[in-house]
Write a protein that holds these residues in place. Structure first.
Motif, PDB file in Angstrom:
ATOM      1  N   SER A 139       0.802  -1.221   0.000  1.00  0.00           N
ATOM      2  CA  SER A 139       0.000   0.000   0.000  1.00  0.00           C
ATOM      3  C   SER A 139       0.835   1.270   0.000  1.00  0.00           C
ATOM      4  CB  SER A 139      -0.950   0.000   1.199  1.00  0.00           C
ATOM      5  OG  SER A 139      -0.228  -0.199   2.386  1.00  0.00           O
ATOM      6  N   ASP A 140       1.926   1.298   0.772  1.00  0.00           N
ATOM      7  CA  ASP A 140       2.675   2.558   0.856  1.00  0.00           C
ATOM      8  C   ASP A 140       4.140   2.351   0.497  1.00  0.00           C
ATOM      9  OD1 ASP A 140       3.400   2.735   4.395  1.00  0.00           O
ATOM     10  OD2 ASP A 140       2.950   1.009   3.152  1.00  0.00           O
ATOM     11  N   VAL A 173      19.060   6.941 -11.694  1.00  0.00           N
ATOM     12  CA  VAL A 173      18.055   5.898 -11.438  1.00  0.00           C
ATOM     13  C   VAL A 173      16.916   6.449 -10.571  1.00  0.00           C
ATOM     14  CG1 VAL A 173      17.654   3.725 -10.187  1.00  0.00           C
ATOM     15  CG2 VAL A 173      19.610   3.943 -11.716  1.00  0.00           C
ATOM     16  N   SER A 174      15.681   6.142 -10.967  1.00  0.00           N
ATOM     17  CA  SER A 174      14.496   6.510 -10.178  1.00  0.00           C
ATOM     18  C   SER A 174      13.552   5.312 -10.102  1.00  0.00           C
ATOM     19  CB  SER A 174      13.753   7.692 -10.825  1.00  0.00           C
ATOM     20  OG  SER A 174      14.573   8.833 -10.905  1.00  0.00           O
ATOM     21  N   PHE A 175      13.152   4.943  -8.889  1.00  0.00           N
ATOM     22  CA  PHE A 175      12.163   3.878  -8.680  1.00  0.00           C
ATOM     23  C   PHE A 175      11.757   3.897  -7.215  1.00  0.00           C
ATOM     24  CE2 PHE A 175      15.969   1.926  -7.210  1.00  0.00           C
ATOM     25  CZ  PHE A 175      15.622   0.863  -6.383  1.00  0.00           C
ATOM     26  N   ASN A 176      10.780   3.072  -6.855  1.00  0.00           N
ATOM     27  CA  ASN A 176      10.386   2.992  -5.453  1.00  0.00           C
ATOM     28  C   ASN A 176      10.237   1.543  -5.010  1.00  0.00           C
ATOM     29  OD1 ASN A 176       7.530   2.077  -5.826  1.00  0.00           O
ATOM     30  ND2 ASN A 176       7.330   4.073  -6.825  1.00  0.00           N
ATOM     31  N   ILE A 177      10.328   1.342  -3.707  1.00  0.00           N
ATOM     32  CA  ILE A 177      10.119   0.025  -3.106  1.00  0.00           C
ATOM     33  C   ILE A 177       9.007   0.159  -2.085  1.00  0.00           C
ATOM     34  CG2 ILE A 177      11.172  -1.896  -1.833  1.00  0.00           C
ATOM     35  CD1 ILE A 177      13.913  -0.866  -2.795  1.00  0.00           C
ATOM     36  N   ARG A 178       7.980  -0.655  -2.220  1.00  0.00           N
ATOM     37  CA  ARG A 178       6.807  -0.553  -1.358  1.00  0.00           C
ATOM     38  C   ARG A 178       6.994  -1.371  -0.085  1.00  0.00           C
ATOM     39  NH1 ARG A 178       3.176  -1.787  -6.669  1.00  0.00           N
ATOM     40  NH2 ARG A 178       3.466   0.236  -7.678  1.00  0.00           N
ATOM     41  N   ARG A 179       6.413  -0.888   0.965  1.00  0.00           N
ATOM     42  CA  ARG A 179       6.545  -1.553   2.264  1.00  0.00           C
ATOM     43  C   ARG A 179       6.002  -2.989   2.197  1.00  0.00           C
ATOM     44  NH1 ARG A 179       7.453   0.587   7.225  1.00  0.00           N
ATOM     45  NH2 ARG A 179       7.090   2.705   6.474  1.00  0.00           N
ATOM     46  N   GLU A 208       9.862   8.786   3.673  1.00  0.00           N
ATOM     47  CA  GLU A 208       9.652  10.180   3.264  1.00  0.00           C
ATOM     48  C   GLU A 208      10.728  11.139   3.754  1.00  0.00           C
ATOM     49  OE1 GLU A 208       5.667  11.338   4.236  1.00  0.00           O
ATOM     50  OE2 GLU A 208       4.767   9.936   2.807  1.00  0.00           O
ATOM     51  N   ASN A 209      11.777  10.627   4.388  1.00  0.00           N
ATOM     52  CA  ASN A 209      12.897  11.476   4.820  1.00  0.00           C
ATOM     53  C   ASN A 209      14.070  11.281   3.867  1.00  0.00           C
ATOM     54  OD1 ASN A 209      11.642  12.402   7.332  1.00  0.00           O
ATOM     55  ND2 ASN A 209      11.887  10.295   8.015  1.00  0.00           N
ATOM     56  N   ASN A 210      14.615  12.382   3.351  1.00  0.00           N
ATOM     57  CA  ASN A 210      15.731  12.303   2.407  1.00  0.00           C
ATOM     58  C   ASN A 210      17.034  12.030   3.167  1.00  0.00           C
ATOM     59  OD1 ASN A 210      17.475  12.469   0.262  1.00  0.00           O
ATOM     60  ND2 ASN A 210      16.798  14.477  -0.424  1.00  0.00           N
ATOM     61  N   ILE A 211      17.565  10.814   2.990  1.00  0.00           N
ATOM     62  CA  ILE A 211      18.767  10.415   3.738  1.00  0.00           C
ATOM     63  C   ILE A 211      20.040  10.553   2.898  1.00  0.00           C
ATOM     64  CG2 ILE A 211      17.453   8.814   5.195  1.00  0.00           C
ATOM     65  CD1 ILE A 211      18.659   6.506   3.501  1.00  0.00           C
ATOM     66  N   GLY A 240       7.592  -8.705   8.863  1.00  0.00           N
ATOM     67  CA  GLY A 240       7.131  -7.588   8.037  1.00  0.00           C
ATOM     68  C   GLY A 240       8.255  -6.876   7.309  1.00  0.00           C
ATOM     69  N   LEU A 241       9.245  -7.630   6.834  1.00  0.00           N
ATOM     70  CA  LEU A 241      10.424  -7.045   6.197  1.00  0.00           C
ATOM     71  C   LEU A 241      10.145  -6.617   4.759  1.00  0.00           C
ATOM     72  CD1 LEU A 241      13.054  -9.688   7.397  1.00  0.00           C
ATOM     73  CD2 LEU A 241      12.742  -7.383   8.314  1.00  0.00           C
ATOM     74  N   THR A 242      10.929  -5.661   4.295  1.00  0.00           N
ATOM     75  CA  THR A 242      10.932  -5.233   2.900  1.00  0.00           C
ATOM     76  C   THR A 242      12.309  -5.554   2.337  1.00  0.00           C
ATOM     77  OG1 THR A 242       9.393  -3.438   3.397  1.00  0.00           O
ATOM     78  CG2 THR A 242      10.639  -3.258   1.345  1.00  0.00           C
ATOM     79  N   TYR A 243      12.352  -6.196   1.167  1.00  0.00           N
ATOM     80  CA  TYR A 243      13.631  -6.605   0.581  1.00  0.00           C
ATOM     81  C   TYR A 243      13.911  -5.906  -0.744  1.00  0.00           C
ATOM     82  CZ  TYR A 243      13.562 -10.841   3.599  1.00  0.00           C
ATOM     83  OH  TYR A 243      13.535 -11.720   4.656  1.00  0.00           O
TER      84      TYR A 243
END
Length: 324
Positions: free
Chosen positions: A5-6, A36-42, A78-81, A207-210
């Motif tokens: 979802s997020d 490179v631009s992409f996202n990884i969902r929770r 949502e925090n730029n690291i 509940g890990l994200t890989y």
């Protein structure tokens, strides 16, 4: 494999260049990751595939801030690291962990199992000595090892067992995100499936994200929710696992998938193998336009002149190619 979802991690125009000095003392750069631009969902597993040297591992290590980014943004929750220093990154290191490719070289040979797993617990938690010991015993049980293994050293274990220790160490801080940097490529085939199944079980339990970086395209399909295909520092296609395998869009993706060995010799003869010809250009001298045009059987004049833009051809299936 969890609710998608997020977004947990979003990467925008990320670049990682390594300086190289040639004989004339002029600085050149290896453009390992180039915009490179992409996202990884929770809660999902995002697979990353491509030929050796395409920048997969560098991308993963830049996202987790093992390398500093040359340019671009990395948003974690949502925090730029991307621009944080080591002190500011400490709270994020607890949430982002890595499972390395070589289980032997990633473990300090002078530390026993207890010390190896206790190190991140000491750095990132306030657990007492007794609680840390209990946590280590629990982690060993989760990865299929015994409590008695705590006093042993890495050389006393097989490669598969060492990788289990590395996994226990990575999940010890209860991270949100784990970079799996080719975690099975150094293991026997008989052990690979066991480790992948264990990673899937841990994902459901914790509940890990890989981000799963790998060469084995069949294994990536098995474990991933979505897959990104990387070529010469750039992602050329992103799609849901089944969509990408059943209907690959980019010529490079088609070539990669057709290189998967087929066990049946009759079917292998009948299959239309689309071999990718030619050598990968140097990441110090990336071709103009589409960086794959020098090896693409469908290349048109525009491909060498204009850089293609991302297009969503199907729902959640994005390709960067002039053919679409």
């Amino acid at each position: 494999m969890g609710k998608l979802s997020d977004i947990l991690i979003e990467v925008k125009d990320l670049k990682k260049y390594f300086p190289v000095k040639n004989g004339i003392n002029k600085n050149n750069f290896i453009k390992a990751v180039d915009g490179v631009s992409f996202n990884i969902r929770r809660g999902e597993t995002f697979g990353l595939v491509g030929e050796s040297g395409c920048g997969k591992s560098t991308l993963g290590r830049t996202i987790t801030r093992l390398y500093d980014a040359t340019a671009g943004d990395i948003f974690f929750e949502e925090n730029n690291i991307a621009k944080l220093n080591k002190k500011q990154m400490k709270q994020y290191y607890k949430k982002m962990q890595i499972i390395f490719q070589d289980p032997y070289s990633s473990l300090n040979p002078y530390m026993n199992v207890k010390e190896l797993i206790e190190e991140p617990l000491t750095l990132h938690t306030k657990l007492s000595k007794l609680k840390r010991k209990e946590k280590i015993e629990s982690l060993l049980e989760m990865v299929g090892l015994k409590k008695d293994d705590m006093d042993k050293f890495p050389h006393e274990f097989s490669g598969g067992q060492c990788q289990r220790i590395g996994i226990a160490r990575a999940i010890s801080t209860n991270p949100d995100f784990v970079l799996c940097d080719e975690p099975i490529s150094a293991l026997d085939v008989s052990i690979q499936a066991q480790v992948v199944n264990m990673l899937e079980d841990l994902q459901k339990e914790m509940g890990l994200t890989y981000l799963f970086v790998a060469h084995d395209l069949s294994m990536v399909r098995h474990i991933s929710d979505r897959i990104g295909v990387m070529y010469l520092g750039s992602i050329v296609e992103v799609g849901r696992s089944n969509d990408l395998y059943k209907n690959p869009l980019h010529p490079y993706t088609k070539g990669l998938l057709s290189s998967i060995p087929i066990a049946d010799p009759i079917k292998a003869k009948e299959s239309n193998i689309n071999i990718i010809k030619g050598d990968i250009p140097s990441p110090m001298n990336i071709p103009s336009g589409c960086r794959f045009h020098t090896r693409c059987p469908y290349a048109k004049p525009i491909c060498s002149e204009v850089t293609p833009i991302e297009k969503e051809v199907e729902n959640d299936h994005i390709v960067t190619c002039h053919l679409y």
